[in-house]
Design a protein around this motif. Structure first.
Motif, mmCIF file in Angstrom:
data_model
loop_
_atom_site.group_PDB
_atom_site.id
_atom_site.type_symbol
_atom_site.label_atom_id
_atom_site.label_comp_id
_atom_site.label_asym_id
_atom_site.label_seq_id
_atom_site.Cartn_x
_atom_site.Cartn_y
_atom_site.Cartn_z
ATOM 1 N N THR A 72 -5.396 11.031 -24.528
ATOM 2 C CA THR A 72 -5.726 9.632 -24.273
ATOM 3 C C THR A 72 -5.966 8.908 -25.590
ATOM 4 O O THR A 72 -6.794 8.030 -25.691
ATOM 5 N N VAL A 96 -16.885 6.519 -25.652
ATOM 6 C CA VAL A 96 -17.594 7.742 -25.302
ATOM 7 C C VAL A 96 -17.173 8.890 -26.223
ATOM 8 O O VAL A 96 -18.000 9.689 -26.677
ATOM 9 N N LYS A 97 -15.876 8.970 -26.514
ATOM 10 C CA LYS A 97 -15.385 10.021 -27.408
ATOM 11 C C LYS A 97 -16.002 9.896 -28.792
ATOM 12 O O LYS A 97 -16.361 10.905 -29.416
ATOM 13 N N ASN A 151 -7.822 12.993 -31.300
ATOM 14 C CA ASN A 151 -8.841 11.948 -31.152
ATOM 15 C C ASN A 151 -9.013 11.203 -32.470
ATOM 16 O O ASN A 151 -10.139 10.992 -32.941
ATOM 17 N N SER A 154 -10.867 1.153 -18.915
ATOM 18 C CA SER A 154 -11.425 2.504 -18.826
ATOM 19 C C SER A 154 -11.034 3.328 -20.040
ATOM 20 O O SER A 154 -11.805 4.167 -20.516
ATOM 21 N N GLN A 155 -9.828 3.088 -20.587
ATOM 22 C CA GLN A 155 -9.417 3.777 -21.810
ATOM 23 C C GLN A 155 -10.295 3.342 -22.977
ATOM 24 O O GLN A 155 -10.681 4.154 -23.821
ATOM 25 N N GLU A 190 -13.531 5.032 -22.620
ATOM 26 C CA GLU A 190 -13.385 6.442 -22.963
ATOM 27 C C GLU A 190 -13.345 6.631 -24.472
ATOM 28 O O GLU A 190 -13.889 7.604 -25.005
ATOM 29 N N SER A 194 -12.421 1.014 -29.150
ATOM 30 C CA SER A 194 -12.154 0.249 -27.932
ATOM 31 C C SER A 194 -11.395 -1.034 -28.249
ATOM 32 O O SER A 194 -10.480 -1.429 -27.522
#
Length: 455
Positions: free
Chosen positions: A203, A234-235, A389, A227-228, A231, A68
């Motif tokens: 993403t 979360v990933k 990812n 939000s990215q 995410e 993040s």
């Protein structure tokens, strides 16, 4: 220069930046417990092992939010600021206090998570399926030159010293601080590759983050960036429980344990061996050089040349395991069991063979060679398995590695050498078997994808 040439140049610059920073930091970690034992200060009573346990503990926790951070401020600024935290930790030894020592340990743990996540991003975005092995090897070899230069400086500075004076300590750590700052500023030479074309559903944080300062500023103004970042977090959490990452977790955990051993414990053991004479302290530097030679040779053989790919990654990892097992057995025979916790005066405990400097340095080389076998193949397989990812994947990689390193630094204060070696043997065997399975799963998935594309 074409797109591929620019990508290769980025990898080289990345490697040099890390080489300078870790010339300073790895040398610092290698000598700090010995330096602390030599200090006569009523205001400082820290432990190098405890500091490293804090660093890797915070490192492990911070890895889950590091993607993040990289998304928010970009990989270039992320690496620069993180490098400054490393420099601050090293500079602390110029005039150490307990509060500054442990505060700096916490900060460098946070910085390490961001630094290595950003590094994984840059490695992935500047590589393809055919160049990931080569680029991993180039980066790894350049990084490991840090062990050569820093420890050569320690040897030349401390040769013939059986006690480290305050003036010697200050001179060494001022020099190391300057070296680390040079590495920080090198990151500004990295440029955005010419061709970055992610699919609409991707993403990937780095792919949406430009490499230059001006572009990074523009990215910060994009809607939905928070939000990215969420995410990406979360990933990272989801990747921990995937089949592929679970299979690799034992191998990654083993690299954390042996990282602790070769970077902090083994050098301290050599410096504590009174049988090595008045040069025992300076041999810490020579040991680090031999570890670096092994790392560089391994990075070149199994990364840059990339000749073993026709047989897969498993033979390289098996070689790493055998190399480490030979080193552990020789260390068991050659080094006293109480060496990790011995006082500044050294250990008087008997060993199973006549202590030999040559054998000790051979073990240093084998530790470095085996470590490079594991790490080059892990970098390659993680970058390949989780290409879409890469930031969360490399964050999870470092999360697992650093938490086991933290545990290892903690028990280094408590366990005799032979128990530490036994733990390494058990985890090394289990990690190698799990890597074999992960490689077979990766190859099966690749063949399935190839067969599907050919239909």
């Amino acid at each position: 220069m074409g797109p591929e040439g620019k990508k290769l140049l980025n990898i080289i610059v990345l490697g040099f930046g890390f080489m300078f920073i870790f010339t300073a930091f790895q040398t610092c970690g290698n000598i700090e417990q010995t330096v602390i034992k030599s200090m006569n200060s009523t205001e400082f009573s820290g432990s190098g092992y405890t500091s490293m346990a804090i660093i890797y503990g915070v490192f492990s926790a911070s890895n889950l939010v590091a993607p993040s951070v990289v998304t928010l401020i970009g990989p270039q600024i992320s690496m620069f600021v993180s490098g400054l935290l490393y420099s601050g930790y090293i500079a602390m030894f110029i005039c150490p206090y307990n509060w500054s020592f442990y505060t700096a340990s916490v900060l460098v743990g946070i910085g390490a998570a961001v630094l290595w996540t950003a590094q994984g991003n840059v490695l992935a975005i500047n590589s393809t399926d055919t160049t990931i092995g080569r680029n991993s090897g180039i980066f790894w070899a350049l990084l490991q030159f840090s062990l050569f230069f820093g420890n050569l400086y320690i040897y030349l500075s401390w040769h013939g010293h059986d006690h480290i004076k305050d003036v010697d300590r200050r001179t060494v750590f001022i020099t190391l601080t300057v070296i680390s700052l040079v590495g920080c500023f090198l990151f500004f030479l990295i440029r955005k590759p010419d061709s970055i074309a992610p699919p609409p559903e991707t993403t990937e944080p780095l792919l949406q983050t430009d490499m230059t300062d001006s572009n990074s500023t523009a990215v910060l103004s994009r809607p939905g960036l928070c939000s990215q970042a969420l995410e990406a977090f979360v990933k990272a959490c989801k990747l921990i429980v995937t089949k592929e990452m679970l299979l690799l977790s034992l191998s990654i955990a083993y690299t954390g344990l042996e990282l602790t051993f070769y970077s902090g414990v083994y050098g301290t053991c050599i410096g504590a061996m009174t049988a090595f004479g008045s040069d025992a302290k300076s041999l810490i530097g020579i040991s680090g050089i031999f570890i670096g030679i092994g790392e560089i040779l391994g990075g070149g053989m199994f990364g840059i040349l990339n000749k073993c790919n026709r047989y897969g990654r498993n033979p390289v990892v098996l070689l790493g395991l055998i190399t480490h097992f030979v080193a552990f057995f020789l260390i068991f025979l050659n080094i006293a069991s109480d060496a990790p916790q011995a006082p500044e005066a050294g250990t008087q405990m008997q060993t199973y063979m006549t202590p030999s400097i040559g054998v000790a340095l051979l073990c240093s080389f084998l530790l470095g060679l085996g470590d490079s076998c594991f790490n080059t193949q892990l970098l390659s397989i993680v970058g390949l398995m989780f290409r879409d990812n890469s930031a969360p994947a490399f964050a999870v990689f470092k999360f697992i590695q650093s938490i086991t390193a933290a545990v290892a630094f903690f028990y280094s204060n408590l366990l005799l050498l032979h128990w530490q070696l036994l733990i390494l043997v058990v985890f090394g065997f289990a990690g190698t078997v799990s890597f074999f399975v992960a490689e077979w799963v990766s190859e099966a998935s690749r063949r399935e994808a190839t067969d599907y594309d050919s239909i």
